[in-house]
Scaffold this motif. Structure first.
Motif, short mmCIF file in Angstrom:
data_model
loop_
_atom_site.label_atom_id
_atom_site.label_comp_id
_atom_site.label_asym_id
_atom_site.label_seq_id
_atom_site.Cartn_x
_atom_site.Cartn_y
_atom_site.Cartn_z
N PHE A 30 4.72 13.30 -12.13
CA PHE A 30 3.47 12.60 -12.43
C PHE A 30 3.21 11.50 -11.41
N ASP A 31 4.28 10.87 -10.91
CA ASP A 31 4.09 9.86 -9.86
C ASP A 31 3.42 10.49 -8.65
N MET A 32 3.92 11.67 -8.27
CA MET A 32 3.36 12.38 -7.14
C MET A 32 1.89 12.71 -7.39
N ILE A 33 1.61 13.18 -8.60
CA ILE A 33 0.23 13.55 -8.93
C ILE A 33 -0.67 12.32 -8.88
N CYS A 34 -0.19 11.21 -9.41
CA CYS A 34 -1.02 10.01 -9.44
C CYS A 34 -1.33 9.50 -8.03
N LYS A 35 -0.42 9.81 -7.10
CA LYS A 35 -0.69 9.40 -5.71
C LYS A 35 -1.64 10.37 -5.01
N ALA A 36 -2.09 11.38 -5.73
CA ALA A 36 -2.95 12.42 -5.16
C ALA A 36 -2.24 13.17 -4.04
N ASP A 37 -0.92 13.27 -4.19
CA ASP A 37 -0.14 14.01 -3.20
C ASP A 37 -0.05 15.46 -3.70
N THR A 38 -1.20 16.15 -3.67
CA THR A 38 -1.26 17.41 -4.41
C THR A 38 -1.74 18.58 -3.57
N VAL A 39 -1.54 18.53 -2.26
CA VAL A 39 -1.93 19.68 -1.43
C VAL A 39 -1.16 20.91 -1.93
N GLY A 40 -1.90 21.96 -2.28
CA GLY A 40 -1.26 23.19 -2.73
C GLY A 40 -1.08 23.29 -4.23
N VAL A 41 -1.29 22.20 -4.96
CA VAL A 41 -1.10 22.25 -6.41
C VAL A 41 -2.33 22.89 -7.05
N PHE A 42 -2.10 23.80 -7.97
CA PHE A 42 -3.18 24.54 -8.59
C PHE A 42 -4.23 23.62 -9.20
N GLN A 43 -5.50 23.88 -8.89
CA GLN A 43 -6.65 23.21 -9.51
C GLN A 43 -6.85 21.74 -9.13
N ILE A 44 -5.79 20.99 -8.82
CA ILE A 44 -6.02 19.56 -8.59
C ILE A 44 -5.79 19.19 -7.13
N GLU A 45 -6.12 20.13 -6.22
CA GLU A 45 -5.89 19.87 -4.81
C GLU A 45 -7.17 19.62 -4.03
N SER A 46 -8.34 19.76 -4.68
CA SER A 46 -9.58 19.58 -3.92
C SER A 46 -9.82 18.11 -3.63
N ARG A 47 -10.73 17.85 -2.70
CA ARG A 47 -11.05 16.46 -2.36
C ARG A 47 -11.49 15.70 -3.61
N ALA A 48 -12.35 16.35 -4.40
CA ALA A 48 -12.87 15.65 -5.58
C ALA A 48 -11.75 15.35 -6.57
N GLN A 49 -10.88 16.33 -6.80
CA GLN A 49 -9.76 16.11 -7.70
C GLN A 49 -8.86 15.01 -7.16
N MET A 50 -8.58 15.08 -5.86
CA MET A 50 -7.66 14.10 -5.28
C MET A 50 -8.20 12.69 -5.38
N SER A 51 -9.53 12.56 -5.26
CA SER A 51 -10.06 11.20 -5.34
C SER A 51 -10.07 10.71 -6.77
N MET A 52 -10.00 11.63 -7.73
CA MET A 52 -10.01 11.23 -9.13
C MET A 52 -8.60 10.96 -9.67
N LEU A 53 -7.61 11.60 -9.07
CA LEU A 53 -6.24 11.47 -9.61
C LEU A 53 -5.76 10.02 -9.70
N PRO A 54 -5.90 9.22 -8.64
CA PRO A 54 -5.39 7.85 -8.75
C PRO A 54 -6.16 7.02 -9.76
N ARG A 55 -7.34 7.49 -10.12
CA ARG A 55 -8.14 6.71 -11.07
C ARG A 55 -7.81 7.13 -12.50
N LEU A 56 -7.70 8.44 -12.72
CA LEU A 56 -7.38 8.89 -14.07
C LEU A 56 -5.89 8.75 -14.38
N ARG A 57 -5.07 8.77 -13.36
CA ARG A 57 -3.63 8.62 -13.49
C ARG A 57 -3.05 9.43 -14.65
N PRO A 58 -3.08 10.75 -14.56
CA PRO A 58 -2.53 11.57 -15.65
C PRO A 58 -1.03 11.34 -15.81
#
Lengths: 476, 1071, 244
Positions: free
Chosen positions: B587-615
């Motif tokens: 989850f730390d990795m996801i929150c940093k938007a370090d998600t190149v290659g991760v299913f569904q949450i790798e797009s620019r839009a997803q990446m810019s939202m990850l640090p804000r939603l902090r799943p």
């Protein structure tokens, strides 16, 4: 030997420019089949918007919405190149055409005549510039090198093989006139200039680039002879007769005309050609002239027949002023298809005689007097036929299994309003609703009717209507 | 000649009843010019007793016709038109169910033995029809074999055959009628009137002509007799018909209509029964399978909550009689799992997120997460079949499809059709072609049309592209294209929707060949199936599953899997759950938007939202996936949710008047939206909400759901607007809330996500994130080998892996396999575990395909290559293949640098076996070694990436001179809000439809990535740089969001491509 | 226009009648359907075989008179030699347009064009309607229409007849004197080409050098064709009804 090369880097564009306005507008030339069209040339305005050769037109339009696309005209390019070759023939008797964009001429022989290369080059440039074509010129002891150098270094002139060798060695590989595939392969080996290539062992190099490429390199440096077909000027026939006294009537031209046509016949026999179109030019005072074009259905060369035709033409045209000269001019010499006179084939004989008859009829009645007829697949009666040039095979409509409803022998050129409803309807209605797409939509009910006089007519009313009858044909 | 009879007076027509027995809908592609809806509306208005829809050898439109006939006075008769190979034209009508089945079988026969889109039928085929089929014969009177044909027809159909009299004012109507009467008398065949209807009103003539021209692949001007002579083939007024036809012929239509009593609704569809072992009931079997699965998943005992859930679900399934459906899906999934190696799969869809499906192994979304959505979809109130889509590894889905065919036989299993309809662009193109508009003009029109879609008015868009908007041709073109839009164009195959039945399918619906060899499709699409209540199982392909499978296999093969596992190999189930202790790192990795290659949450839009939603847990991931979708974005749900999650806004729930009066704080809305902080994020929440706040019934809500799906096509949501508003105001909700809710509904209309889908996707997102976090080398390797998929190109995946410390080794003929592999490196001093490196595969080289790579690897396995000549001769490399390998620097270990390699490999004459001597001689030649920039350019040209250096690093000195800062400075060090210039390779350009024309550009340099935002005005001004630059420099302002998300807002763009000409690099554009 | 249209067509009708409904039964199409056009190949062969120009000199046994079958059995029976005389002028004198006077020739034209013989229409008064010709089996490829100013029509027809390269020449002639017709007759004779001259019925009273004259009038029961002159069958009129 000294070879000059004229290269026309934007021939595709220049050959078209005559027909389109030259301006600062973005223009590009495209070529290729509809689905895979590519830009082949872009002018500077288009280039500055990012349009370049090799692009597809959609991308080009995206970059430059106001881009004007011209379709490439290969025939015009070839024609232009021929014209320049003709021009070059004034300076050299040995000319090669290097399609698509270059002309090579041997100038060593005539250099003195034209006061040296700089002067000759200047004259060539001026002549080309007058036509509005862009041109690069180079001179070298081998024709191949001249062509390569014209690409690389406009204006360069190298007169000895030794100097040439040095200059070629400096040349980047890509400009060496080698096939793109060969260039790519050599590039992959780290080779960048022709000089590097020259230094490699021949046998090793030959194994990698092949004998033709090696031969090209040898030709460049004058190591082996170049043997390309010599350019031949197109054949024409022009003969002129001056009269000692002014000629006032066309009838008086018969004798000189006969003489010219005899000459033409001999010329044609020698070239094994025929003539389908020729022009008679009557020269008047002060340079004025009258041109009388004469056309034939098929190439011929029989002087008597040509004379008959030409006389009919001459008789029908009045002389606007006394004539002082007569010129016979032929620009095209198509191959003559010899009359196919089979002894027992009466039909074939008839066909040939028909050509003579048709020529005779045309000469008197006018070019447009003879028509063939053809069906056109269109539901609208007035568009279901057309005139064709006679003796052409009728296309398409033949063999079509469209059930033919009743159609009259005669169709009226213009439908005629009938004052009364016809007394007797034989068949109908045949409703025809068609043609909305070309602005001539028709909605009519057609009937076969019989008039009191016993005449059978084809008449129509507006679809669904029973009044305002119009006559459109006779079942004659 | 007889005198003409006196004119017939126009008789009163109330007494003239008529049933049209020969009518094509627009499912007779390029022939019928009206939809069934239009035809029935018209037939009803004209007072027809019945209307037969008789599409040519097709029942593809019959379900639409059934819907269109509902509530009309004109009854639907099911039929079809066929033309036999000898030219005989028949109209067949289904009298009863047996007749309908016969017709389906006949159409299937005709279609199956012919190419897609055509059919072939003979008299022998027709002879198989039973007594349930009535036939009208439309004789070609010009035929010379008329009497022979009549004899056959009479003998074949007896009293079930009629002569169709079709009069269209073709000038010979009287003669035609007389000839048919004579024919009928000669052969004792009764006559009946019919219309050969192609359109509902005469006005459709223009469109019909256009379609005829399209069909004949020509222009209207050239179409000639391919067009009809007139517009008589429409539904004509009954009094017109009375003028044309003798009364008995009209009366006969009613007699025939009365004979046809078949109703499509009476079709009996059953799910396959054979999955149940003998002696067992279906539900008992399903129960047994479920509990057996549960016991495996919870070895320590099934938790009580799950136990109750399972019981409830099983009871519901039994009640609704869907056991066979679940058993079928289970069978397919179990088969896929049992392969060696197993095929990875996962279910999704409304019924998939159930405890039963989890226990059956259909999904991996554990019910312990509190995610049990099952009942919301499969309810006793709602009359809707269950929906389970199963994703399989995309490379192996074909095996699954062939299994289904093999299991049930081609008779009983087929793919659903997908009706390909005319869209604006295709309609415009086809109509334009018919009107004779040239290709270049058409291209211009398409561009102008694209401009119109982006909101420019028709007139100005036309003028802009040099067209006169007032021109008749243009007006015609656009009017006709609008009419044609939405018409079906051809049948295609559904992506993977299988229909399976107990009885042969062709008794229910015709089956035809798909374009793909070995595939068959039924003539109905998914809407038809829903209408007819046929169940379908979606067998879909998903690239990520392939990647996950390959990754798990790699870990297994290299002994890196340290987790417990259920089966012989690790599977999706075995990846630790999101609530496992070690998950925090993921989850730390996801929150940093370090998600190149991760299913569904790798797009620019997803990446810019990850640090804000902090799943931080699974549910957060479900929300994350659902929220960054066009639906919620357009419905403006993202920001309210974000504010509430961050605690910046109170979570409140609107109250109805009643609730306010009660004052208990109870809110019906809360129950629906509590899971998502009061903001509707999932499709089913929206549906539930309107039931609660606007008093919709379940059925009405369902209608709205369908309307939402079709909204983009029809735009018919307005009636719902009024009803929602009225319902909500009546319950005392305020008007602003009504409007907000409706805006959200409209947003969903585009791309709303049901929670069940989101949950299934979240599961894969979790699995891929976990693998990326703990096994980056294996994960990247698997992604590379599952290409093409996802958002990133191999070059970017490799860059990302290297940033995570993975050693990446270049392509080498001595070491690379066809695909990327993991290779052990020598263990560094002081450690005992040798690190794993990623070795690029031979297929990474442009031009090198699997066949060539396999040839090389096989030759190498046999014996290691001695030198280039050895390689060339044993792997049988031709000149082109040698060049590919040499230029890609893959011969380095054999030959030295790439120049040398190219020279060496080019000099080998493949036919010469005596190579040793030749090789020795070559040393004399000295070739220049490539410079670094040549190496990098060469790598990019052949592989799209270079491991030697980043192209930008070659330019760094020049870039510094130009005051360009690096990505790492931008993303980590520099202060915001000050102007700066950065530059990089353009790796991605995106212009999401939801972003108001904003283009997102990603730049990459040797230090990292920079996110650039280009506003529309700048994009228009500098479109060329934006579209074309491979290396782009951007002057802009650095913006840092609250959560540290950094963007560069572009002010000016520069094309730096000239600094590194010939750099072959492609970005991923505009997805 | 060369023929005066019937008076009642364009003048006010004395009594107005009720609108007649379409005829219940389809009448036979005019003229052309009297004899069904034979199939293309056999017709072509037949015509060639019957071509007296080909065989006459070698085989005196075949017909003494050189004719083209008319395609109408009844008419052939009427005509000397059993068809239209080849190498002669036929005059068709019609009371009005639209009596089937041209269609009478369609079978002949069809046979000629299918044998690849050229048919020339000199100065037709209306558009010869290609669909009607094609429907009658005429191969349009071998039909030539020649437009000529009034002054040139005669010359044109004569040139065509004389050339010997036409299968038939059809010529519409409003006015024509004996001398002109005589030239045409001689031209036809010299080349062996059949010439058909269409003239108004009024010309029937004038003397004519034509080999054959046919009067075409409307009758209560169809169109009446009368042979008013025929070489080798002097005097006597014969009637023929070709359409009902």
């Amino acid at each position: 030997m000294l070879w000059a090369c004229l290269r026309f880097p934007q021939l595709a564009f220049d050959a078209l420019r005559a027909v389109s306005a030259t301006a600062s507008a973005a223009l590009a030339v495209s070529d290729g089949p509809a689905q895979q069209r590519r830009i082949v040339f872009a002018n500077s305005a288009a280039r500055s918007a990012g349009v370049h050769a090799g692009q597809n037109p959609a991308t080009a339009h995206a970059l430059c919405p106001q881009l004007q696309l011209l379709a490439r005209d290969v025939a015009a390019e070839q024609q232009a190149l021929q014209a320049f070759a003709t021009l070059a023939s004034r300076y050299s008797s040995l000319i090669h055409l290097r399609e698509p964009t270059a002309i090579l001429l041997e100038v060593g022989a005539s250099l003195n005549l034209f006061c040296g290369w700089p002067a000759l080059q200047r004259r060539l440039r001026e002549e080309v510039a007058r036509s509005g074509f862009a041109c690069r010129i180079a001179a070298a002891p081998t024709a191949s090198a001249a062509q390569v150098l014209a690409d690389a270094d406009d204006g360069i002139a190298l007169t000895t093989l030794a100097v040439l060798q040095g200059a070629l060695a400096q040349l980047p590989l890509a400009q060496g006139g080698l096939e793109p595939g060969t260039v790519a392969a050599l590039h992959g080996m780290g080779l960048r200039t022709l000089g590097q290539l020259f230094r490699l062992p021949r046998a090793e190099l030959a194994r990698r680039i092949g004998a033709p490429a090696l031969a090209h390199l040898d030709r460049l440096r004058g190591r082996i002879a170049e043997a390309w077909p010599r350019w031949q000027p197109p054949a024409r026939f022009v003969r002129r007769l001056e009269f000692e006294a002014a000629v006032h009537a066309t009838t008086m031209l018969a004798f000189p005309l006969q003489r010219l046509l005899r000459e033409l016949e001999l010329f044609l026999i020698a070239r094994d050609g025929g003539v389908q179109r020729f022009t008679l030019v009557l020269g008047h005072e002060r340079g004025a002239s009258t041109r009388i074009p004469v056309g034939l259905l098929a190439p011929q060369r029989d002087a008597a027949r040509l004379l008959e035709l030409a006389r009919v033409r001459l008789e029908r045209s009045a002389l606007p002023a006394p004539a002082w000269s007569l010129t016979l001019q032929v620009d095209e010499l198509p191959p003559l298809v010899p009359p196919h006179r089979e002894l027992f084939d009466a039909r074939e004989q008839g066909r040939l005689d028909w050509q003579a008859l048709a020529e005779r009829l045309r000469a008197r009645l006018g070019e447009d007097a003879l028509h063939g007829l053809a069906c056109v697949a269109d539901h609208r009666p007035a568009r279901a036929w057309r005139h064709t040039p006679p003796d052409t095979a009728a296309p398409a409509a033949r063999g079509e299994s469209h059930p033919a409803p009743m159609r009259p022998f005669w169709l009226l050129q213009r439908p005629l309003a009938l004052h009364h409803a016809p007394p007797r309807i034989l068949t109908g209605p045949e409703r025809i609703e068609s043609g909305w797409w070309d602005g001539h939509d028709q909605r009519r009910d057609y009937y076969v009717v019989e008039l009191r006089s016993g005449q059978r007519a084809w008449a129509f009313v507006e679809a669904g209507s029973h009044t305002h009858w119009t006559l459109h044909g006779w079942f004659a | 000649m007889k005198p003409a009879p006196p004119p017939q007076p126009a008789t009163a027509t109330d007494g003239v009843a008529y049933a049209e027995l020969h009518c094509l809908s627009n499912f007779s592609f390029q022939r019928g010019a009206s939809s069934a809806e239009e035809l029935f509306a018209r037939a009803d208005a004209l007072g027809y007793t019945a209307l037969a829809i008789t599409d040519e050898c097709s029942l593809a439109g019959i379900v639409r016709a059934r819907v269109a006939a509902r509530g009309r006075r004109s009854r639907l008769i099911v039929g079809c038109e066929i033309t036999l190979d000898d030219g005989l034209k028949l109209v067949l009508l289904a009298r009863d169910q047996a007749g309908y089945s016969d017709m389906c079988r006949l159409i299937t026969t005709g279609r199956r033995c012919s190419d897609k889109g055509s059919y072939r039928l003979t008299r022998a085929d027709v002879a198989t029809l039973g007594g349930g089929v009535l036939a009208l014969w439309v004789p070609a009177l010009a035929s010379t074999r008329l009497d022979a044909q009549a004899r056959w027809f009479r003998q074949q159909f007896g009293t079930r055959g009629w002569l169709a009299v079709e009069l269209h004012r073709n000038g010979d109507d009287a003669a035609r009628l007389a000839a048919l009467q004579a024919l009928g008398t000669r052969h004792d065949l009764p006559l009946v009137a019919s219309g050969d209807v192609h359109m509902h009103v005469r006005r459709r003539r223009a469109l019909h002509d256009v379609m005829s021209a399209i069909r004949a692949r020509t222009t209207l001007a050239e179409a000639g007799h391919a067009l009809q002579a007139n517009g008589e083939r429409h539904l004509r007024r009954r009094d017109d018909l009375a003028m044309l036809y003798p009364a008995p012929l009209l009366a006969e239509t009613l007699r025939i209509a009365a004979l046809c009593r078949f109703d499509l609704g009476s079709l009996d569809y059953r799910y396959p029964l054979e999955l149940v072992p003998p002696g067992l009931s279906a539900i008992a079997h399903l129960r047994a399978l479920t509990w057996r699965g549960a016991a495996l998943l919870w070895p320590a005992g099934v938790p009580p909550a799950v136990r109750t859930q399972l019981e409830r679900e099983l009871a519901l399934i039994e009640e609704l009689r869907y056991e066979h459906f679940f058993l079928t899906v289970e069978d397919i999934v179990r088969w896929a799992r049992s392969r060696t190696p197993p095929i990875l799969c996962q279910g999704r869809g409304s019924s998939a997120n159930s405890a039963v499906c989890y226990c059956l192994g259909i999904t991996a979304v554990t019910p312990e997460n509190g995610n049990l959505l099952f009942e919301r979809f499969l309810s006793r109130d709602r009359d809707e079949p269950p929906d389970i889509d199963v994703d399989f590894e995309h490379e192996r889905r074909e095996e699954v499809i062939q299994y289904v065919y093999a299991r049930y036989g081609r008779e009983r299993a087929a793919l659903a059709a997908s009706v390909i309809r005319y869209r604006s662009k295709s309609a415009l193109r086809d109509v334009a072609r018919a009107l004779g508009i040239g290709d270049d003009e058409l291209a211009g029109l398409a561009r102008a049309h694209a401009r119109m879609r982006s909101g420019i008015a028709f007139e100005s868009a036309m003028r802009e592209h040099g067209f006169d908007p007032a021109s008749r041709v243009l007006q015609r073109l656009f009017a006709l294209a609008a009419e044609l839009r939405g018409f079906p164009r051809h049948l295609s195959q559904h992506v993977g929707g299988f229909v399976i039945s107990q009885a042969p399918l062709h008794e229910l619906v015709p089956v035809e060949n798909a374009a793909m060899p070995g595939r068959t499709i039924i003539q109905w699409d998914k809407d038809d199936l829903e209408e007819m209540r046929l169940l379908k199982v979606d067998v879909l392909a998903l690239g990520m599953l392939t990647a996950l499978r390959k990754c798990l296999d790699l870990l297994h093969a290299h002994g890196l899997w340290r987790q417990p596992r259920l089966g012989p190999r690790p599977s999706l189930h075995d990846i630790p759950a999101p609530d496992a202790p070690a998950s925090a790192a993921v989850f730390d990795m996801i929150c940093k938007a370090d998600t190149v290659g991760v299913f569904q949450i790798e797009s620019r839009a997803q990446m810019s939202m990850l640090p804000r939603l902090r799943p931080r847990n699974f549910h957060d991931l479900v929300v994350q996936i659902a929220i960054v979708r066009p639906g919620p974005i357009q419905g403006d749900m993202v920001h309210p949710y974000l504010r509430r999650r961050q605690g910046k806004e109170a979570v409140d729930y609107p109250l109805s008047a009643q609730e306010r009066a009660a004052g208990q704080g109870a809110s019906a809305v809360r129950e629906v939206l509590a899971r998502t902080l009061g903001v509707p994020l999932f499709q089913e929440q929206v549906m539930k909400l309107i039931q609660v706040v606007a008093g919709f019934t379940l059925g009405e809500a369902d209608q709205l759901r369908r309307a939402m799906a079709a909204w983009k096509r029809d735009g018919n949501l307005e009636p719902f607007h009024d009803r929602i508003r009225a319902g909500m105001l009546a319950r005392g909700y305020d008007a602003a809330y009504c409007e907000r809710l409706f805006a959200q509904i409209k947003g969903f209309g585009q791309y709303g996500f049901p929670e069940s889908h989101s949950a299934s996707f979240a599961n894969l997102a979790w699995a891929s994130a976990w693998l990326k976090c703990f096994h980056p080398a294996a994960f990247t390797c698997a992604l590379l080998n599952a290409q093409p998929m996802g958002f990133y190109q191999p070059a970017q995946l490799i860059q990302d892996a290297r940033r995570h410390g993975v050693t990446v080794l270049p392509v080498d003929v001595l070491h690379s396999d066809a695909e990327a592999t993991l290779q052990r490196l020598p263990a560094p001093a002081g450690t005992d575990t040798p690190p794993l490196a990623l070795r690029l595969g031979l297929c990474q080289i442009r031009g090198v395909g699997a066949e060539l790579a396999t040839r090389i690897v096989a030759a190498r396995r046999h014996r290691v290559f001695r030198d280039v000549a050895d390689l060339v001769s044993r792997a049988r490399l031709d000149a082109r293949e040698r060049a590919w390998l040499a230029d890609a620097d893959a011969l380095r270990t054999l030959s030295g640098h790439r120049h040398r390699a190219r020279w060496d490999s080019a000099g080998i004459e493949a036919a010469t076996p005596l190579l040793a001597a030749a090789a020795a001689r070559q040393d004399a030649v000295v070739l220049p070694a490539p410079a670094l920039h040549e190496e990098v350019l060469g790598d990019y040209a052949t592989q799209g990436l270079s491991l030697k250096a980043h192209p930008l690093s070659l330019l760094r000195r020049e870039l510094q001179r130009r005051r360009v800062v690096t990505a790492s400075q931008v993303m980590h060090w520099l202060q915001p809000d000050r102007p700066l210039r950065c530059a990089g390779l353009v790796t991605m350009r995106q212009r999401p439809a939801t972003a108001n024309g904003v283009t997102f550009v990603t730049l990459e340099d040797e230090t990292g990535l920079i996110n650039v935002v280009v506003w529309q005005a700048l994009a228009l001004r500098q479109s060329r740089v934006l579209v074309e630059a491979t290396i782009m420099a951007v002057d802009g302002l650095l913006q840092v969001g609250e959560e540290g998300v950094r963007h560069l807002i572009a002010r000016r763009l520069h094309d730096y491509g000239a600094l590194l000409p010939r750099l072959a690099h492609a970005s991923r554009d505009f997805h | 226009m060369m023929f005066t249209p019937a008076a009642d067509l364009f003048a006010p009708e004395p009594t107005s009648t009720a609108w007649p409904a379409p005829a219940a039964a389809m009448p036979a199409p005019p003229a052309a359907s009297v004899v069904a056009a034979p199939s293309r190949d056999s017709a072509a062969l037949e015509t060639v075989l019957r071509h007296p120009g080909v065989w006459r000199r070698k085989s005196p046994a075949v017909a003494a008179v050189d004719v083209l079958p008319s395609g109408h059995a009844a008419l052939d029976a009427l005509l000397p030699g059993g068809g239209w005389p080849r190498g002669a002028l036929c005059e068709l004198l019609s009371e009005h347009d639209g009596l089937g006077e041209c269609s009478l020739l369609l079978p002949t034209l069809a046979a000629l064009t299918r044998a690849r013989r050229r048919v020339v229409l000199v100065a037709p008064p209306y558009i010869p309607y290609a669909p009607a010709l094609a429907a009658a089996g005429v191969d349009l490829q071998h039909v030539v229409q020649i437009d000529a100013a009034h002054a040139d029509t005669h010359w044109t027809a004569e040139q065509c007849l004389r050339s010997g390269c036409c299968g038939a020449v059809l010529h519409w002639l409003a006015h024509g004197d004996y001398r002109e017709l005589r030239r045409l007759q001689l031209a036809a004779e010299s080349s062996g080409t059949p010439g058909f001259v269409f003239r108004p019925l009024a010309a029937a009273s004038q003397a004519s050098p034509s080999a054959l004259r046919l009067r075409i009038t409307s009758a209560a029961d169809g169109t009446r064709f009368e042979l008013i002159k025929c070489r080798g069958r002097v005097g006597g009129t014969t009637q023929l009804r070709l359409r009902a």
